[in-house]
Design an enzyme around this catalytic site. Structure first.
Site, PDB file in Angstrom:
ATOM      1  N   THR A 113       0.663  -1.382  -0.112  1.00  0.00           N
ATOM      2  CA  THR A 113      -0.443  -0.101  -0.245  1.00  0.00           C
ATOM      3  C   THR A 113       0.779   1.386   0.328  1.00  0.00           C
ATOM      4  O   THR A 113       2.041   0.599   0.222  1.00  0.00           O
ATOM      5  CB  THR A 113      -0.939   0.214   0.978  1.00  0.00           C
ATOM      6  OG1 THR A 113      -2.188   1.512   1.748  1.00  0.00           O
ATOM      7  CG2 THR A 113      -0.034  -0.604   2.605  1.00  0.00           C
ATOM      8  N   ASP A 114       0.410   2.276  -0.334  1.00  0.00           N
ATOM      9  CA  ASP A 114       1.147   3.551   0.019  1.00  0.00           C
ATOM     10  C   ASP A 114       1.235   3.900   1.180  1.00  0.00           C
ATOM     11  O   ASP A 114       2.042   4.925   1.444  1.00  0.00           O
ATOM     12  CB  ASP A 114       0.306   5.108  -1.408  1.00  0.00           C
ATOM     13  CG  ASP A 114      -1.264   4.816  -1.193  1.00  0.00           C
ATOM     14  OD1 ASP A 114      -2.125   3.865  -0.090  1.00  0.00           O
ATOM     15  OD2 ASP A 114      -1.933   5.798  -1.459  1.00  0.00           O
ATOM     16  N   TYR A 136      -2.609  -0.364  10.166  1.00  0.00           N
ATOM     17  CA  TYR A 136      -2.787  -0.877   9.043  1.00  0.00           C
ATOM     18  C   TYR A 136      -0.858  -0.355   7.874  1.00  0.00           C
ATOM     19  O   TYR A 136      -0.926  -1.646   8.049  1.00  0.00           O
ATOM     20  CB  TYR A 136      -3.982  -0.083   8.476  1.00  0.00           C
ATOM     21  CG  TYR A 136      -4.164  -0.698   6.804  1.00  0.00           C
ATOM     22  CD1 TYR A 136      -3.951  -1.936   6.352  1.00  0.00           C
ATOM     23  CD2 TYR A 136      -3.438   0.817   5.618  1.00  0.00           C
ATOM     24  CE1 TYR A 136      -4.036  -2.908   4.879  1.00  0.00           C
ATOM     25  CE2 TYR A 136      -3.497  -0.047   4.359  1.00  0.00           C
ATOM     26  CZ  TYR A 136      -3.815  -1.103   3.764  1.00  0.00           C
ATOM     27  OH  TYR A 136      -4.061  -1.242   2.851  1.00  0.00           O
TER      28      TYR A 136
END
Length: 302
Positions: A113-114, A136
């Site tokens: 993910t970014d 996260y």
């Protein structure tokens, strides 16, 4: 891409991205072994990825040539409130799968993910220093490290917020905004943080391209970290404005823009994590993307 027909395992095949990957791979004639857990079907094998023996037995039985690992908890707020289970799924499972892939001599690609970045210095190159702001992001970064520690030939593909053909709008932080625009009379939506919403169809194309290059007759192993992202910058409020226009609504039904950062968010979001796709371009992977309004116009008016 290489025309060799492959046996590809896709984890999280019942999810938004996983379904797109299965569809893309099958459309090219590959044999796909899709796995799921809570949403397993007659076409998707039920597999508990936290059960290492079950995973090992499954891989020994099917012996895929590639594993595209889509299964993850991707909702930051849910991750904050269920940390033990999310850490296992996002951080521990990828490392074990990567290790098993190495033993099978199978190509392995992990979707990250970014949100491994803090959003202060975009656009981000693949070798820029991660600094996740929420749990996260930390679990996904831990997953990256576990994958590369277990299997130096593995690949990691970081992507931004995704949208696509959803079975439930809640599958995507973008899709869910459509119902908000249609139904809400009193809602507030972020108008500060830059997002680069990317279609799952495009991500699926990139993942299968990477797999074909690595496993096909060309034998050009793709390893390390890569970024893929659409290049249109939109806040969530701007996405809502686009949906209102596509749906031919007169206004946003009372949706108001949030122009200040929340003081006590459940999970802190970075301001701008734009990902540079240069690393993919350098190895000849197609990084084109469908324009946001074009895809949504076709989807909503179908």
């Amino acid at each position: 891409m290489d025309a060799t027909k492959l046996k590809i395992m896709v984890t999280g095949a019942s999810g938004l991205l996983g379904r797109a990957v299965v569809k893309e791979a099958e459309s090219r004639g590959h044999t796909v072994i899709g796995t799921a857990f809570s949403r397993a079907t007659d076409k998707l094998a039920k597999l508990d990825l936290s059960d290492e023996q079950a995973v090992s037995d499954f891989l020994t039985k099917h012996r895929p040539q590639a594993i595209i690992h889509c299964a993850a908890e991707k909702r930051p707020d849910v991750a904050e409130s269920n940390q033990t289970a999310v850490e296992q799924l996002n951080a521990q499972v990828p490392g074990y799968l990567a290790q098993q892939a190495k033993q099978l001599n199978a190509f392995f690609v992990y979707i990250s993910t970014d949100y491994v970045f803090d959003g202060t210095k975009p656009p981000y190159q693949v070798d820029d220093q991660p600094n996740p702001l929420n749990f996260y992001g930390r679990t996904k970064l831990a997953g990256e490290k576990a994958v590369l520690a277990a299997n130096k030939q593995a690949a990691i593909l970081r992507v931004p917020v995704l949208y696509g053909a959803a079975k439930d709008p809640k599958e995507s932080a973008v899709n869910v905004l459509v119902d908000l625009v249609r139904d809400s009379s009193d809602a507030k939506v972020d108008a500060l943080q830059a997002r680069f919403p990317t279609c799952t169809d495009d991500v699926a194309r990139v993942l299968v391209d990477m797999t074909e290059v690595s496993v096909g007759s060309a034998g050009e192993n793709i390893s390390g970290i890569f970024h893929f992202s659409a290049k249109e910058e939109l806040t969530k409020y701007q996405m809502c404005q686009a949906f209102a226009q596509i749906l031919k609504l007169k206004d946003l039904n009372g949706i108001a823009p949030i122009t200040e950062k929340p003081k006590e968010p459940v999970a802190t979001r970075p301001d701008n994590c734009q990902l540079s796709t240069e690393a993919l371009e350098e190895i000849g992977i197609n990084v084109s993307f469908v324009p946001f309004c074009q895809w949504w116009t076709e989807y909503l008016q179908a």
